[in-house]
Design an enzyme around this catalytic site. Structure first.
Site, PDB file in Angstrom:
ATOM      1  N   ASN A  34     -13.329 -65.452 -31.868  1.00 39.66           N
ATOM      2  CA  ASN A  34     -12.710 -65.554 -33.184  1.00 39.66           C
ATOM      3  C   ASN A  34     -13.144 -66.830 -33.899  1.00 39.66           C
ATOM      4  OD1 ASN A  34     -11.460 -63.202 -32.519  1.00 39.66           O
ATOM      5  ND2 ASN A  34      -9.531 -64.153 -31.921  1.00 39.66           N
ATOM      6  N   ASP A  44     -11.220 -68.008 -36.353  1.00 40.31           N
ATOM      7  CA  ASP A  44     -10.023 -68.628 -36.952  1.00 40.31           C
ATOM      8  C   ASP A  44      -9.592 -69.812 -36.078  1.00 40.31           C
ATOM      9  OD1 ASP A  44      -8.345 -65.837 -35.550  1.00 40.31           O
ATOM     10  OD2 ASP A  44      -8.029 -67.902 -34.879  1.00 40.31           O
ATOM     11  N   HIS A  90     -18.557 -67.954 -31.362  1.00 34.80           N
ATOM     12  CA  HIS A  90     -19.190 -67.548 -32.632  1.00 34.80           C
ATOM     13  C   HIS A  90     -18.906 -68.530 -33.751  1.00 34.80           C
ATOM     14  CE1 HIS A  90     -19.218 -63.193 -30.912  1.00 34.80           C
ATOM     15  NE2 HIS A  90     -20.189 -63.947 -30.425  1.00 34.80           N
ATOM     16  N   CYS A 115     -25.230 -77.010 -42.721  1.00 33.28           N
ATOM     17  CA  CYS A 115     -26.466 -76.774 -43.468  1.00 33.28           C
ATOM     18  C   CYS A 115     -27.164 -75.528 -42.927  1.00 33.28           C
ATOM     19  CB  CYS A 115     -27.397 -77.991 -43.297  1.00 33.28           C
ATOM     20  SG  CYS A 115     -29.035 -77.720 -43.958  1.00 33.28           S
ATOM     21  N   CYS A 151     -30.118 -79.031 -40.637  1.00 32.06           N
ATOM     22  CA  CYS A 151     -30.622 -80.426 -40.633  1.00 32.06           C
ATOM     23  C   CYS A 151     -29.648 -81.345 -39.922  1.00 32.06           C
ATOM     24  CB  CYS A 151     -30.831 -80.888 -42.083  1.00 32.06           C
ATOM     25  SG  CYS A 151     -29.284 -81.256 -42.926  1.00 32.06           S
ATOM     26  N   CYS A 171     -26.833 -78.673 -49.524  1.00 30.66           N
ATOM     27  CA  CYS A 171     -26.697 -79.691 -48.478  1.00 30.66           C
ATOM     28  C   CYS A 171     -27.023 -81.068 -49.074  1.00 30.66           C
ATOM     29  CB  CYS A 171     -27.679 -79.371 -47.342  1.00 30.66           C
ATOM     30  SG  CYS A 171     -27.755 -80.668 -46.096  1.00 30.66           S
ATOM     31  N   SER A 227     -13.268 -55.650 -28.371  1.00 27.31           N
ATOM     32  CA  SER A 227     -13.918 -54.352 -28.082  1.00 27.31           C
ATOM     33  C   SER A 227     -14.973 -54.538 -26.986  1.00 27.31           C
ATOM     34  CB  SER A 227     -14.573 -53.807 -29.354  1.00 27.31           C
ATOM     35  OG  SER A 227     -15.402 -54.814 -29.928  1.00 27.31           O
ATOM     36  N   ASN A 262      -5.237 -54.743 -24.504  1.00 26.35           N
ATOM     37  CA  ASN A 262      -5.841 -54.175 -25.719  1.00 26.35           C
ATOM     38  C   ASN A 262      -4.964 -53.006 -26.152  1.00 26.35           C
ATOM     39  OD1 ASN A 262      -7.645 -52.883 -27.613  1.00 26.35           O
ATOM     40  ND2 ASN A 262      -9.310 -54.038 -26.668  1.00 26.35           N
TER      41      ASN A 262
HETATM   42  P1  OAD Z   1     -13.351 -55.937 -32.838  1.00 27.86           P
HETATM   43  O1  OAD Z   1     -12.788 -55.677 -34.190  1.00 27.86           O
HETATM   44  O2  OAD Z   1     -14.671 -55.336 -32.438  1.00 27.86           O
HETATM   45  O3  OAD Z   1     -12.316 -55.459 -31.708  1.00 27.86           O
HETATM   46  C1  OAD Z   1     -10.971 -55.821 -31.806  1.00 27.86           C
HETATM   47  C2  OAD Z   1     -10.297 -55.283 -30.563  1.00 27.86           C
HETATM   48  O4  OAD Z   1      -8.937 -55.680 -30.597  1.00 27.86           O
HETATM   49  C3  OAD Z   1     -10.313 -53.754 -30.491  1.00 27.86           C
HETATM   50  O5  OAD Z   1     -10.678 -53.372 -29.172  1.00 27.86           O
HETATM   51  C4  OAD Z   1      -8.861 -53.360 -30.805  1.00 27.86           C
HETATM   52  O6  OAD Z   1      -8.460 -52.221 -30.057  1.00 27.86           O
HETATM   53  C5  OAD Z   1      -8.110 -54.572 -30.292  1.00 27.86           C
HETATM   54  N1  OAD Z   1      -6.830 -54.842 -30.948  1.00 27.86           N
HETATM   55  C6  OAD Z   1      -6.504 -54.656 -32.247  1.00 27.86           C
HETATM   56  N2  OAD Z   1      -5.240 -55.095 -32.468  1.00 27.86           N
HETATM   57  C7  OAD Z   1      -4.773 -55.592 -31.278  1.00 27.86           C
HETATM   58  C8  OAD Z   1      -3.575 -56.193 -30.849  1.00 27.86           C
HETATM   59  N3  OAD Z   1      -2.541 -56.385 -31.701  1.00 27.86           N
HETATM   60  N4  OAD Z   1      -3.450 -56.575 -29.548  1.00 27.86           N
HETATM   61  C9  OAD Z   1      -4.471 -56.376 -28.672  1.00 27.86           C
HETATM   62  N5  OAD Z   1      -5.660 -55.807 -29.017  1.00 27.86           N
HETATM   63  C10 OAD Z   1      -5.800 -55.423 -30.300  1.00 27.86           C
HETATM   64  O7  OAD Z   1     -13.383 -57.516 -32.673  1.00 27.86           O
HETATM   65  P2  OAD Z   1     -14.121 -58.352 -31.545  1.00 27.86           P
HETATM   66  O8  OAD Z   1     -14.104 -57.653 -30.230  1.00 27.86           O
HETATM   67  O9  OAD Z   1     -13.541 -59.711 -31.609  1.00 27.86           O
HETATM   68  O10 OAD Z   1     -19.231 -61.309 -33.947  1.00 27.86           O
HETATM   69  O11 OAD Z   1     -15.627 -58.408 -32.109  1.00 27.86           O
HETATM   70  C11 OAD Z   1     -16.531 -59.218 -31.396  1.00 27.86           C
HETATM   71  C12 OAD Z   1     -17.543 -59.730 -32.376  1.00 27.86           C
HETATM   72  O12 OAD Z   1     -18.076 -58.620 -33.126  1.00 27.86           O
HETATM   73  C13 OAD Z   1     -16.981 -60.645 -33.437  1.00 27.86           C
HETATM   74  O13 OAD Z   1     -16.812 -61.942 -32.975  1.00 27.86           O
HETATM   75  C14 OAD Z   1     -18.100 -60.587 -34.468  1.00 27.86           C
HETATM   76  C15 OAD Z   1     -18.423 -59.103 -34.423  1.00 27.86           C
HETATM   77  O14 OAD Z   1     -19.790 -58.872 -34.523  1.00 27.86           O
HETATM   78  C16 OAD Z   1     -19.829 -62.186 -34.814  1.00 27.86           C
HETATM   79  O15 OAD Z   1     -19.329 -62.420 -35.905  1.00 27.86           O
HETATM   80  C17 OAD Z   1     -21.075 -62.787 -34.311  1.00 27.86           C
HETATM   81 ZN    ZN Z   2     -29.459 -79.890 -44.715  1.00 30.81          ZN
END
Ligand code: OAD
Ligand code: ZN
Length: 243
Positions: A104, A106, A121, A129, A133, A150, A192, A216
């Site tokens: 995340n 956040d 991430h 930048c 840089c 920048c 996921s 999950n």
């Molecule tokens: P996803 O949106 O792919 O998956 C979110 C997961 O959380 C899913 O499996 C949902 O079932 C589950 N979920 C939703 N609400 C929930 C809750 N209240 N309690 C428990 N589980 C819940 O998000 P990520 O797995 O974080 O990468 O995605 C991984 C990466 O994919 C992100 O960091 C981003 C994206 O590409 C980058 O930005 C590089």
């Molecule tokens: Zn720069």
């Protein structure tokens, strides 16, 4: 055989209480109950519905329309500023022998009091930048900046997050791998588990014979890898496992 939550939670709790080192590997589901949209459903509301996140969170998208990308991140930064940590963030923050490794961007774990969170991430509380840089700057999420250059090299400034096709921050993934190779318990929370190399951390912990507990709301890429898989909301289940 019917899944008996109380019994399974008691089993997991006992193992967690005995553990020397715990890693919590989290994704967007951890912050879903804090109203921070998960990565893949971030587009279901508001003006961003018809934009594909992979177009916005990418160097190509930024090159094509930097103003649009910065505007999207301003909206996401405001979402985070208006969000509050949920009980799962607080229970993960107060466990001293627990390392948070999150996908995340956040800062809800930090706002719940967690120290040394490993952000695989990147995180939206910083800009950097685009030409790397070395320029970085803290960002006020309540008043996120618009497009800017920048001050060191004149290139564009962008959020300090990993975009599709970009490398993870130097050393961050190696540190995460090391933590997972030494943990007794891995909690896999709200992800996921389909994005690599982050998702490979589950295999690293498994190889180190760690016990794996998955939390999950639905089945995910982490299922079948968990010793116990809890179907439900992170905000409800995680505090019960870390009692
Ligand atoms: P996803 O949106 O792919 O998956 C979110 C997961 O959380 C899913 O499996 C949902 O079932 C589950 N979920 C939703 N609400 C929930 C809750 N209240 N309690 C428990 N589980 C819940 O998000 P990520 O797995 O974080 O990468 O995605 C991984 C990466 O994919 C992100 O960091 C981003 C994206 O590409 C980058 O930005 C590089
Ligand atoms: Zn720069």
């Amino acid at each position: 055989m019917k899944f008996n939550f109380q019994q399974e939670a008691a089993t997991a709790r006992a193992i967690i209480q005995q553990a020397h080192s715990i890693v919590a590997f989290s994704g967007a589901g951890l912050s879903a109950e804090s109203k921070v949209p998960t990565f893949r459903d971030a587009q279901t509301d508001g003006m961003w519905t018809n934009y594909d996140p992979e177009q916005l969170a990418s160097p190509e998208g930024f090159a094509r329309d930097p103003e649009l990308v910065i505007e999207w991140y301003r909206a996401r930064r405001r979402d985070i500023a208006n969000a509050a940590p949920n009980p799962a963030h607080y229970s993960l923050a107060k466990r001293l022998n627990l390392t948070n490794i999150t996908q995340n961007v956040d800062n809800l774990l930090e706002r719940a009091g967690a120290q040394n969170v490993i952000h695989l991430h990147g995180d939206l509380t910083q800009d950097r930048c685009h030409s790397q840089c070395g320029y970085k700057d803290k960002v006020d999420l309540t008043d996120p900046p618009g497009p800017k250059s920048c001050p060191q090299c004149g290139s564009r400034v962008r959020p300090n997050v990993v975009w599709f096709g970009e490398m993870l921050p130097k050393g961050t993934f190696e540190l995460a791998q090391q933590k997972c190779s030494q943990c007794d318990v891995l909690l896999v929370i709200g992800t996921s588990a389909v994005v690599y190399p982050a998702a490979s951390l589950i295999g690293v912990a498994r190889k180190a014979s760690a016990k794996i507990f998955v939390v999950n709301t639905e089945r995910s890429g982490a299922n079948n890898l968990g010793n116990i898989e809890f179907l439900g909301k992170a905000g409800e289940i995680v505090p019960k496992l870390l009692l």
